[in-house]
Design a protein around this motif. Structure first.
Motif, PDB file in Angstrom:
ATOM      1  N   ARG A   1      25.203  53.159  20.795  1.00  0.00           N
ATOM      2  CA  ARG A   1      24.068  52.355  20.355  1.00  0.00           C
ATOM      3  C   ARG A   1      23.805  51.257  21.386  1.00  0.00           C
ATOM      4  N   THR A   2      22.715  50.528  21.198  1.00  0.00           N
ATOM      5  CA  THR A   2      22.354  49.413  22.073  1.00  0.00           C
ATOM      6  C   THR A   2      22.260  48.143  21.245  1.00  0.00           C
ATOM      7  N   GLN A   3      22.824  47.043  21.773  1.00  0.00           N
ATOM      8  CA  GLN A   3      22.731  45.755  21.087  1.00  0.00           C
ATOM      9  C   GLN A   3      22.936  44.642  22.094  1.00  0.00           C
ATOM     10  N   ASN A   4      22.507  43.436  21.729  1.00  0.00           N
ATOM     11  CA  ASN A   4      22.642  42.285  22.614  1.00  0.00           C
ATOM     12  C   ASN A   4      24.060  41.728  22.535  1.00  0.00           C
ATOM     13  N   VAL A   5      24.659  41.524  23.700  1.00  0.00           N
ATOM     14  CA  VAL A   5      26.061  41.129  23.790  1.00  0.00           C
ATOM     15  C   VAL A   5      26.230  40.114  24.912  1.00  0.00           C
ATOM     16  N   ALA A   6      27.158  39.183  24.739  1.00  0.00           N
ATOM     17  CA  ALA A   6      27.556  38.288  25.825  1.00  0.00           C
ATOM     18  C   ALA A   6      28.743  38.912  26.539  1.00  0.00           C
ATOM     19  N   VAL A   7      28.671  39.003  27.850  1.00  0.00           N
ATOM     20  CA  VAL A   7      29.728  39.640  28.644  1.00  0.00           C
ATOM     21  C   VAL A   7      30.327  38.595  29.575  1.00  0.00           C
ATOM     22  N   LEU A   8      31.647  38.522  29.600  1.00  0.00           N
ATOM     23  CA  LEU A   8      32.359  37.547  30.441  1.00  0.00           C
ATOM     24  C   LEU A   8      33.320  38.287  31.366  1.00  0.00           C
ATOM     25  N   PHE A   9      33.256  37.961  32.634  1.00  0.00           N
ATOM     26  CA  PHE A   9      34.230  38.448  33.622  1.00  0.00           C
ATOM     27  C   PHE A   9      34.996  37.249  34.167  1.00  0.00           C
ATOM     28  N   THR A  10      36.288  37.437  34.358  1.00  0.00           N
ATOM     29  CA  THR A  10      37.092  36.395  34.994  1.00  0.00           C
ATOM     30  C   THR A  10      38.074  37.036  35.952  1.00  0.00           C
ATOM     31  N   ASP A  11      38.447  36.302  36.986  1.00  0.00           N
ATOM     32  CA  ASP A  11      39.307  36.848  38.034  1.00  0.00           C
ATOM     33  C   ASP A  11      40.098  35.702  38.650  1.00  0.00           C
ATOM     34  N   ILE A  12      41.198  36.037  39.298  1.00  0.00           N
ATOM     35  CA  ILE A  12      41.973  35.038  40.042  1.00  0.00           C
ATOM     36  C   ILE A  12      41.519  35.075  41.491  1.00  0.00           C
ATOM     37  N   VAL A  13      41.044  33.963  41.982  1.00  0.00           N
ATOM     38  CA  VAL A  13      40.589  33.881  43.364  1.00  0.00           C
ATOM     39  C   VAL A  13      41.794  33.907  44.298  1.00  0.00           C
ATOM     40  N   GLY A  14      41.768  34.771  45.304  1.00  0.00           N
ATOM     41  CA  GLY A  14      42.846  34.841  46.273  1.00  0.00           C
ATOM     42  C   GLY A  14      44.112  35.510  45.756  1.00  0.00           C
ATOM     43  N   PHE A  15      43.974  36.363  44.757  1.00  0.00           N
ATOM     44  CA  PHE A  15      45.165  37.009  44.190  1.00  0.00           C
ATOM     45  C   PHE A  15      45.831  37.943  45.196  1.00  0.00           C
ATOM     46  N   THR A  16      45.046  38.611  46.006  1.00  0.00           N
ATOM     47  CA  THR A  16      45.613  39.533  47.005  1.00  0.00           C
ATOM     48  C   THR A  16      46.541  38.785  47.954  1.00  0.00           C
ATOM     49  N   GLU A  17      46.117  37.609  48.397  1.00  0.00           N
ATOM     50  CA  GLU A  17      46.950  36.797  49.292  1.00  0.00           C
ATOM     51  C   GLU A  17      48.201  36.303  48.575  1.00  0.00           C
ATOM     52  N   PHE A  18      48.028  35.923  47.299  1.00  0.00           N
ATOM     53  CA  PHE A  18      49.189  35.470  46.515  1.00  0.00           C
ATOM     54  C   PHE A  18      50.214  36.595  46.375  1.00  0.00           C
ATOM     55  N   ALA A  19      49.744  37.795  46.086  1.00  0.00           N
ATOM     56  CA  ALA A  19      50.647  38.930  45.917  1.00  0.00           C
ATOM     57  C   ALA A  19      51.379  39.255  47.210  1.00  0.00           C
ATOM     58  N   GLU A  20      50.719  39.027  48.337  1.00  0.00           N
ATOM     59  CA  GLU A  20      51.333  39.312  49.627  1.00  0.00           C
ATOM     60  C   GLU A  20      52.452  38.324  49.942  1.00  0.00           C
ATOM     61  N   GLN A  21      52.306  37.081  49.480  1.00  0.00           N
ATOM     62  CA  GLN A  21      53.246  36.026  49.853  1.00  0.00           C
ATOM     63  C   GLN A  21      54.367  35.800  48.834  1.00  0.00           C
ATOM     64  N   HIS A  22      54.311  36.486  47.689  1.00  0.00           N
ATOM     65  CA  HIS A  22      55.311  36.267  46.653  1.00  0.00           C
ATOM     66  C   HIS A  22      55.973  37.584  46.249  1.00  0.00           C
ATOM     67  N   SER A  23      57.135  37.456  45.609  1.00  0.00           N
ATOM     68  CA  SER A  23      57.894  38.631  45.187  1.00  0.00           C
ATOM     69  C   SER A  23      57.188  39.328  44.025  1.00  0.00           C
ATOM     70  N   PRO A  24      57.505  40.605  43.811  1.00  0.00           N
ATOM     71  CA  PRO A  24      56.886  41.317  42.677  1.00  0.00           C
ATOM     72  C   PRO A  24      57.143  40.640  41.335  1.00  0.00           C
ATOM     73  N   ASP A  25      58.355  40.088  41.165  1.00  0.00           N
ATOM     74  CA  ASP A  25      58.661  39.407  39.906  1.00  0.00           C
ATOM     75  C   ASP A  25      57.768  38.196  39.700  1.00  0.00           C
ATOM     76  N   GLU A  26      57.547  37.421  40.772  1.00  0.00           N
ATOM     77  CA  GLU A  26      56.685  36.242  40.668  1.00  0.00           C
ATOM     78  C   GLU A  26      55.233  36.642  40.390  1.00  0.00           C
ATOM     79  N   VAL A  27      54.802  37.736  41.003  1.00  0.00           N
ATOM     80  CA  VAL A  27      53.434  38.212  40.783  1.00  0.00           C
ATOM     81  C   VAL A  27      53.238  38.639  39.326  1.00  0.00           C
TER      82      VAL A  27
END
Length: 449
Positions: free
Chosen positions: A259-285
Motif C-alpha cells: 500500500r501507499t501512505q505518508n511516512v516520516a523517514v529518518l536515516f542516521t550514520d556515524i561520520v568517519g566510521f571507516t577510518e575508526f574501524a581501521e584504527q581500532h581493534s574489532p572488539d572496540e569497533v
C-alpha cells in the motif's frame, strides 16, 4: 505417537521460546506435583488407622512414608527431556504399590488367602499416581503410566491366580453357606480372585489414562501456541516500540499488504566510521556499534518510531509504519534531536575512556512511500521504498557538505508544525538555503542543526 513427539521436538529446537516454556512448565509442574503428592499421602496416612485400627497398620504407614520420600527423590532427579532415572523411579512407584495391594500384610497375624487381599479395594490408589502425573509429566508419560498400571495389575492378577495361597476349606464353607446362590458363592468366596472385577479395573484405568493423555496433549498444544505468540511478539519488538507491539498483535489487518501512505523517514550514520574501524581493534569497533545502536534504538522507540533496518553503522527508521498516527512527523523530529543529545552523552563516556568522540549525521524527510511484503514467496521482507526514502538518505549524506549534524526537509517541518498537542523542537533548527540532491533535478528546501 512417535511422529507427534518428533514434531514437538522439532518445534522446540526451532523456537527457543517454546523450549524454555516447556522446560519451565515441566519443572514448575513437578514441584507442584510433589507438594500435592506429599499432601495426598499425608491424608492417606491419617486415613489408614481409621480403616485398620490395628498395629499391623504400621506396615502400610511405612510405605506411605516411602512413597513420600520417593516423590522428593523424583523431584531431585527431574530434568527436561528423556530421563531413564526418572522413568525408573516412576516404575518403582507402581511396582511397589502393586505388590502392596496384591500381597497380604506379613504382620496381619492370621492366615488369609492371597486372593482375599483384593477385598480391601486398594486399586483406587493407582488413580492418585495417575492424577499426580498430569501435573508433572508430558502426555506421553501419562499414557505410559496408564499402560504400566494395566500391565502390572494383570501380572499381579495372573500371579495370584496361578501361585496365590488358597485355603480350600473356606471355598467349601462358602458353597455350603450360599448353596443355591452361585453368584454370591463366586463373589463371596475368599479364594476367588474375581476375574471380571480385575478386568474391569484394567479397562477403567486405561480409559481414564487415555482421557488424561488427551487433556495433556491439548494443554501442550496450547503451550506451543502461546510460545509461538511470544516469539512473534519478540520479533515485533525488534522493530516496533512496545506500545505498538500489542496493537499489531491484536489487529486483523494484513500489515504485509502492499500500500501507499505518508511516512516520516529518518536515516542516521556515524561520520568517519571507516577510518575508526581501521584504527581500532574489532572488539572496540563492535563495542562502539552496540552502544551506538542501543541509543539509536532508544531514541526511535521512545518516540513511537519503527526500526526498519540496520545498515552497518547506519540505521533507517520510519514514523508512521505499519500504521500512520497523528504526530508522526513531529515524533521523527523529536527522535532526531534526542539522537543528537544521546550522542553528546555517549561522547563524554568515550572521552573518559580516551577514545575520540564520534559524530552522527541525520537526515529526515516526510512524504508518500510504498510499503509491504516484498521478495519471493519463500523469503518475504517487510520493506519501505520510494522517493521519500531516497530523499531522506540523500539528506543524511548532505550533512558532510553542509557541515551540520542533521538535515530535515521543509515538508517534514511543515507536517511537524501542524501536529496538535505535540511539543516539537523547532527552535533548534534553522532554515538553510535550498540544496541540490544527487539524482534529483529540483532543489530541496531544508532546515539544519
Amino acid at each position: 505417537m512417535r511422529s507427534l513427539r518428533e514434531e514437538e521436538l522439532r518445534q522446540a529446537k526451532a523456537n527457543p521460546y517454546l523450549a524454555k516454556a516447556i522446560a519451565d512448565e515441566k519443572m514448575a509442574g513437578h514441584r507442584i506435583a510433589i507438594i500435592a503428592r506429599t499432601a495426598a499421602f499425608g491424608a492417606v496416612g491419617v486415613l489408614l488407622p481409621f480403616l485398620n485400627p490395628n498395629l499391623n497398620v504400621l506396615y502400610y504407614e511405612f510405605f506411605v512414608l516411602l512413597f513420600i520420600a520417593l516423590g522428593w527423590l523424583q523431584l531431585r532427579m527431574a530434568k527436561v527431556g528423556y530421563s531413564k532415572s526418572e522413568l525408573g523411579l516412576i516404575l518403582l512407584d507402581l511396582c511397589l504399590l502393586t505388590a502392596l495391594i496384591v500381597l497380604p500384610n506379613p504382620f496381619l497375624g492370621e492366615e488369609i488367602p492371597t486372593a482375599f487381599v483384593y477385598r480391601f479395594e486398594g486399586f483406587p490408589y493407582f488413580f492418585i499416581f495417575l492424577a499426580l502425573s498430569t501435573l508433572a509429566y508430558s502426555w506421553r508419560t501419562i499414557w505410559g503410566i496408564g499402560i504400566w498400571v494395566a500391565l502390572l495389575w494383570l501380572i499381579g492378577f495372573l500371579g495370584v491366580s496361578w501361585f496365590g495361597h488358597a485355603i480350600p476349606g473356606l471355598s467349601e464353607a462358602s458353597q455350603q453357606a450360599f448353596d443355591g446362590y452361585p453368584l454370591l458363592q463366586e463373589e463371596l468366596d475368599p479364594n476367588s480372585v474375581r476375574p471380571t472385577i480385575r478386568i474391569q479395573e484394567v479397562v477403567v484405568i486405561l480409559i481414564v489414562a487415555a482421557i488424561l493423555t488427551l487433556k495433556g496433549w491439548r494443554s501442550n498444544q496450547l503451550l506451543i501456541r502461546q510460545a509461538s505468540i511470544a516469539a512473534e511478539r519478540a520479533n515485533l519488538s525488534r522493530y516496533f516500540p512496545s506500545s505498538l507491539v500489542d496493537v499489531l498483535a491484536q489487529t486483523d489487518r494484513d500489515i504485509g499488504a502492499v500500500r501507499t501512505q505518508n511516512v516520516a523517514v529518518l536515516f542516521t550514520d556515524i561520520v568517519g566510521f571507516t577510518e575508526f574501524a581501521e584504527q581500532h581493534s574489532p572488539d572496540e569497533v563492535m563495542d562502539l556499534l552496540r552502544h551506538y545502536h542501543a541509543f539509536v534504538e532508544r531514541s526511535i522507540f521512545q518516540n513511537g518510531g519503527t526500526l526498519d533496518k540496520y545498515l552497518g553503522d547506519g540505521v533507517m527508521a520510519t514514523f508512521g509504519t505499519p500504521e500512520t498516527r497523528p504526530g508522526d512527523a513531529a515524533n521523527a523530529l523529536k527522535a532526531a534531536t534526542q539522537l543528537i543529545e544521546e550522542t553528546e552523552a555517549f561522547n563524554k563516556d568515550l572521552e573518559a575512556k580516551g577514545i575520540a568522540p564520534i559524530q552522527v549525521s541525520i537526515g529526515v524527510h516526510f512524504g508518500p512511500v510504498i510499503l509491504g511484503d516484498i521478495g519471493p514467496s519463500r523469503r518475504l521482507e517487510f520493506a519501505v521504498v520510494g522517493d521519500t526514502v531516497n530523499v531522506a538518505s540523500r539528506l543524511e549524506a548532505s550533512t558532510r557538505e553542509l557541515g551540520c549534524r542533521c538535515v530535515v526537509s521543509e515538508e517534514l517541518m511543515k507536517q511537524a508544525a501542524q501536529a496538535k498537542g505535540t511539543d516539537t523542537p523547532h527552535q533548534r533548527f534553522s532554515l538553510h538555503d535550498p540544496i541540490k540532491l544527487r539524482g534529483r533535478q529540483n532543489e530541496v528546501n531544508v532546515w539544519t542543526i
